[in-house]
Design a protein around this motif. Sequence first.
Motif, short mmCIF file in Angstrom:
data_model
loop_
_atom_site.label_atom_id
_atom_site.label_comp_id
_atom_site.label_asym_id
_atom_site.label_seq_id
_atom_site.Cartn_x
_atom_site.Cartn_y
_atom_site.Cartn_z
N VAL A 18 47.32 -30.07 -24.48
CA VAL A 18 48.18 -30.47 -25.60
C VAL A 18 49.64 -30.50 -25.18
O VAL A 18 50.41 -31.37 -25.61
N TYR B 270 43.95 -33.89 -34.10
CA TYR B 270 45.27 -33.28 -34.32
C TYR B 270 45.65 -33.41 -35.79
O TYR B 270 45.51 -34.47 -36.39
N PHE C 212 55.01 -23.23 -24.07
CA PHE C 212 53.98 -23.81 -24.94
C PHE C 212 52.84 -22.82 -25.08
O PHE C 212 52.43 -22.17 -24.12
N VAL D 295 45.75 -25.38 -23.70
CA VAL D 295 47.20 -25.41 -23.87
C VAL D 295 47.81 -26.46 -22.96
O VAL D 295 48.69 -27.24 -23.37
N SER E 56 49.00 -22.46 -27.62
CA SER E 56 48.14 -22.91 -28.70
C SER E 56 47.18 -21.80 -29.03
O SER E 56 46.37 -21.40 -28.19
N THR F 64 54.11 -27.82 -37.36
CA THR F 64 53.62 -27.97 -36.00
C THR F 64 52.27 -28.69 -36.00
O THR F 64 51.90 -29.33 -36.98
N THR G 72 49.93 -24.96 -32.49
CA THR G 72 50.71 -25.22 -31.28
C THR G 72 52.09 -24.60 -31.44
O THR G 72 52.80 -24.88 -32.40
#
Length: 322
Positions: free
Chosen positions: A157, A236, A197, A154, A199, A254, A124
């Motif tokens: 999260v 996660y 952001f 994306v 991912s 991260t 991320t």
Amino acid sequence: MTTAVVSRRRVMSAGLGSVAAVLAGCSGDSGPVRRLRLATGPEGGPYNAFGKALAQAVAASGRRLEIVPVSTAASVNNLRKLDDGSVELALSMADVAEDAVLGRESFSRPAAVTALARVYVNYTHLLVPADGPVRSVKDLAGRRVAAGAAGSGVQVVAGRLLTAAGLTGGPSPAHERQLGLAASAKALREGSVDALFWSGGVPTPALSELARELPLRFLPLDGSVGALRERYGPVYTAVTLPAGVYGLAEPVGTIGVGNYLLARDDVPADDVRDLLQVVFDRWRELLREVTAGARLEPRFAISTGGVPLHSGAVDYYRSVYG
């Protein structure tokens, strides 16, 4: 219990037994070509690159199997296509795949989804201009944030991180904009958003290019791992963007999220075994354009959390573990 939902303990402990028959089934290339559609992601993105590479690898293998990549908005969109039968295979981030299996959040009911392999880990990224005032997620209050394309992992999260920081409601929420990676990078470069952001694999070429054009600050996110795991489980994990990548002077902690190769549970087991044989034979080529330094090993690939393994995947991994 269905044949698709087989515990990893049984996979790990099973003997060779019928391995010879399994492998023989992979080499009997007679009959019509079996065509499987694979939901990937937007053109130019890592899922799309992986899907095209996989299609080429399968074609070069000589097996009577054809993989047809389908461009999509990525994870959420892919799981919906898999569930409604418009594709037979899909790529998805692990958190979205578990949502689909559980019928939560973006999914109104459980989907008949099975896993073939955990293929690599997404990192991320949360980046902002280096000369700006944003130094933490909480500093995004009231600011414009490129939070991923609609239907992407994306977006999932990013939304969860903003919620954990108290920025999806209240007097000063972050203003989320649904943008894909190329549009997000352009918006950050032009100053129409304050943060981005993403991912994906490391390095992500579009972000490497952006970092050469604009001094960037990559914000640490590993402090949020505990809260996300408490709410959503172990999909996660804490990972590190290494020093040197994107010009970073030091590592940045991260959040890591696995990526799964998935299938409908009615895809024939023989097709799954054939496909996984190619994946493990050619993984270096498949991951080359997606994430640097990654390896694909069975003990990693089998870790698909709450998403059950397809029966054909179980057969394949039995042949690997012995």
